[in-house]
Design an enzyme around this catalytic site. Structure first.
Site, mmCIF file in Angstrom:
data_model
loop_
_atom_site.group_PDB
_atom_site.id
_atom_site.type_symbol
_atom_site.label_atom_id
_atom_site.label_comp_id
_atom_site.label_asym_id
_atom_site.label_seq_id
_atom_site.Cartn_x
_atom_site.Cartn_y
_atom_site.Cartn_z
ATOM 1 N N GLY A 1 21.351 31.177 17.165
ATOM 2 C CA GLY A 1 20.953 30.727 16.039
ATOM 3 C C GLY A 1 21.736 29.636 15.423
ATOM 4 O O GLY A 1 20.743 29.218 14.044
ATOM 5 N N GLU B 1 22.694 26.677 16.908
ATOM 6 C CA GLU B 1 20.853 25.570 16.511
ATOM 7 C C GLU B 1 21.098 25.172 15.767
ATOM 8 O O GLU B 1 20.666 24.222 15.392
ATOM 9 C CB GLU B 1 20.293 27.267 17.530
ATOM 10 C CG GLU B 1 20.581 27.430 18.866
ATOM 11 C CD GLU B 1 18.980 28.540 18.986
ATOM 12 O OE1 GLU B 1 19.589 29.321 18.757
ATOM 13 O OE2 GLU B 1 19.411 28.540 20.368
ATOM 14 N N GLU C 1 22.614 34.717 23.857
ATOM 15 C CA GLU C 1 21.574 35.701 23.258
ATOM 16 C C GLU C 1 21.218 35.832 25.224
ATOM 17 O O GLU C 1 20.694 37.099 25.040
ATOM 18 C CB GLU C 1 20.284 34.232 22.903
ATOM 19 C CG GLU C 1 20.441 34.092 22.125
ATOM 20 C CD GLU C 1 21.135 32.853 21.779
ATOM 21 O OE1 GLU C 1 22.451 32.623 22.511
ATOM 22 O OE2 GLU C 1 20.450 32.665 21.318
HETATM 23 N N1 CAA Z 1 20.706 40.710 13.367
HETATM 24 C C1 CAA Z 1 21.598 41.334 13.128
HETATM 25 N N2 CAA Z 1 22.277 42.041 12.205
HETATM 26 C C2 CAA Z 1 23.856 41.234 12.683
HETATM 27 C C3 CAA Z 1 24.013 40.181 13.366
HETATM 28 C C4 CAA Z 1 22.361 39.399 14.077
HETATM 29 N N3 CAA Z 1 22.498 38.669 14.764
HETATM 30 N N4 CAA Z 1 24.947 40.171 13.403
HETATM 31 C C5 CAA Z 1 25.892 41.101 12.645
HETATM 32 N N5 CAA Z 1 25.323 41.734 12.523
HETATM 33 C C6 CAA Z 1 25.148 42.936 11.134
HETATM 34 C C7 CAA Z 1 25.803 43.872 12.140
HETATM 35 O O1 CAA Z 1 24.761 44.707 12.631
HETATM 36 C C8 CAA Z 1 26.653 45.316 11.109
HETATM 37 O O2 CAA Z 1 26.030 45.357 10.443
HETATM 38 P P1 CAA Z 1 26.442 47.231 9.731
HETATM 39 O O3 CAA Z 1 27.698 46.589 8.992
HETATM 40 O O4 CAA Z 1 24.600 47.812 8.853
HETATM 41 O O5 CAA Z 1 26.107 47.344 11.172
HETATM 42 C C9 CAA Z 1 27.037 43.749 10.080
HETATM 43 O O6 CAA Z 1 26.172 42.558 10.719
HETATM 44 C C10 CAA Z 1 28.584 43.278 10.647
HETATM 45 O O7 CAA Z 1 28.537 43.344 12.003
HETATM 46 P P2 CAA Z 1 30.008 43.899 12.718
HETATM 47 O O8 CAA Z 1 30.170 45.246 12.620
HETATM 48 O O9 CAA Z 1 29.154 43.844 14.759
HETATM 49 O O10 CAA Z 1 31.176 42.418 12.847
HETATM 50 P P3 CAA Z 1 32.103 42.826 14.019
HETATM 51 O O11 CAA Z 1 32.940 41.977 13.161
HETATM 52 O O12 CAA Z 1 32.594 43.927 15.035
HETATM 53 O O13 CAA Z 1 31.130 41.492 14.990
HETATM 54 C C11 CAA Z 1 29.470 39.985 15.462
HETATM 55 C C12 CAA Z 1 31.096 40.143 14.622
HETATM 56 C C13 CAA Z 1 30.648 40.030 17.292
HETATM 57 C C14 CAA Z 1 29.517 38.656 15.195
HETATM 58 C C15 CAA Z 1 28.983 41.096 16.766
HETATM 59 O O14 CAA Z 1 28.162 41.331 14.931
HETATM 60 C C16 CAA Z 1 27.167 40.339 17.059
HETATM 61 O O15 CAA Z 1 27.459 40.697 18.195
HETATM 62 N N6 CAA Z 1 26.635 40.047 16.404
HETATM 63 C C17 CAA Z 1 25.241 39.367 17.024
HETATM 64 C C18 CAA Z 1 25.790 37.876 17.475
HETATM 65 C C19 CAA Z 1 24.707 37.707 18.350
HETATM 66 O O16 CAA Z 1 24.081 38.024 19.626
HETATM 67 N N7 CAA Z 1 23.782 36.552 18.255
HETATM 68 C C20 CAA Z 1 22.341 35.757 18.740
HETATM 69 C C21 CAA Z 1 21.607 36.348 17.878
HETATM 70 S S1 CAA Z 1 19.339 36.252 18.764
HETATM 71 C C22 CAA Z 1 19.290 34.564 18.596
HETATM 72 O O17 CAA Z 1 20.364 33.903 17.838
HETATM 73 C C23 CAA Z 1 18.182 33.714 19.454
HETATM 74 C C24 CAA Z 1 17.798 32.995 18.698
HETATM 75 O O18 CAA Z 1 18.362 32.082 19.539
HETATM 76 C C25 CAA Z 1 17.466 32.370 17.380
#
Ligand code: CAA
Length: 258
Positions: A111, A114, A134
């Site tokens: 997002g 996006e 995703e």
């Molecule tokens: N949603 C919720 N929480 C998230 C998040 C997300 N998209 N991305 C990061 N966070 C949170 C983590 O859960 C973590 O929370 P806690 O400290 O409570 O555990 C905090 O943010 C810090 O994140 P990380 O510890 O994971 O940090 P990192 O440096 O190790 O990794 C990252 C960073 C690579 C961005 C990893 O957090 C990650 O992969 N995040 C998810 C990214 C993702 O998949 N985004 C797509 C979402 S789906 C979407 O967007 C659908 C759409 O089309 C609208």
């Protein structure tokens, strides 16, 4: 509406919206989406704003996507409602009648990209990480990614990014037109302000007309779209900025647009 998940400030006709969920890497939860929706609605009526900048609080992340905790246990019906709200918010953002800049200060995923693609210009820190991950959640992009990404980078590159879900660094994103500028992280704010200030001093009516025809064009045939261009070109002559721009050129001075 008072906001807590976004911070909105206006200075010199530039409105900056900061996503304010640093601990969750500025992921978009329901409250953030509702606040953004309201803020964009207000901005669409604003007489004061000439340019909008969107960025994330902190040094690590622009927006790490939709907040994944919202997805747990959701039915298709409730998730549909939520994703349509996010889509509507981004459509409104894309339709704002002035330039909108995404200042990408770190993770720009799902997002996040996006939202950035619904902006007109994207400036990225060299440390930014961009992607549509995703697929790794067993999902497809839901906030316009399948369509806006294809339109910006072409279907071949969009399929590569969406099918594999791998992240892209800022320079690669620039090489295929997904971001306009890449700057060192310490220069991101300055570069963003420089571009925003230049646009804020520009002819706002002509900028609005250019945005309108560029955005609407791909929905029409080439002939219909260039006809629209001719109509909006002519409409610019109803605005005093043309008189000022032409007069300034002929008198070898800088224009002072109202
Ligand atoms: N949603 C919720 N929480 C998230 C998040 C997300 N998209 N991305 C990061 N966070 C949170 C983590 O859960 C973590 O929370 P806690 O400290 O409570 O555990 C905090 O943010 C810090 O994140 P990380 O510890 O994971 O940090 P990192 O440096 O190790 O990794 C990252 C960073 C690579 C961005 C990893 O957090 C990650 O992969 N995040 C998810 C990214 C993702 O998949 N985004 C797509 C979402 S789906 C979407 O967007 C659908 C759409 O089309 C609208």
């Amino acid at each position: 509406m008072t906001y807590s998940n976004i911070i909105v400030t206006t200075e010199n006709r530039i409105t900056t919206i900061k996503i304010n969920r640093e601990k969750a890497l500025n992921a978009l939860n329901e409250k953030t989406i509702v606040e953004l929706h309201d803020c964009i609605d207000q901005l669409s009526q604003s007489e004061d704003t000439k340019v909008v900048v969107i960025t994330g609080v902190g040094k690590k992340s622009f927006i790490a996507g939709a907040d994944i905790t919202m997805f747990e246990g959701k039915s298709p019906t409730s998730i549909r409602k939520l994703i349509l709200k996010l889509q509507e918010t981004l459509n409104k953002l894309e339709d704002l009648p002035f330039p909108v800049i995404a200042s990408i200060n770190g993770y720009c995923l799902g997002g996040g990209i996006e939202l950035a693609m619904a902006c007109d210009l994207r400036i990225a820190s060299s440390t930014a990480i961009i992607g549509q991950p995703e697929i790794k959640l067993g999902l497809i992009p839901g906030a316009g990614g399948t369509q806006r990404l294809s339109r910006i980078v072409g279907t071949g590159r969009a399929k590569e990014i969406i099918f594999l879900g791998d992240n892209v660094d800022a320079e690669s994103a620039k090489s295929f037109g997904l971001v306009n500028w890449v700057v060192p992280p310490e220069n991101l704010e300055e570069k963003t302000l420089k571009i925003a200030s230049r646009l804020a001093k520009g002819p706002s009516f002509a900028l609005n007309m250019a945005k309108e025809v560029i955005n609407r064009g791909p929905e029409s045939s080439l002939l219909d779209a260039i006809r629209m261009e001719a109509e909006l070109f002519a409409l610019c002559f109803a605005h005093e900025d043309v008189k000022e721009g032409v007069n300034a050129f002929l008198n070898k001075r800088k224009p002072n647009f109202k």
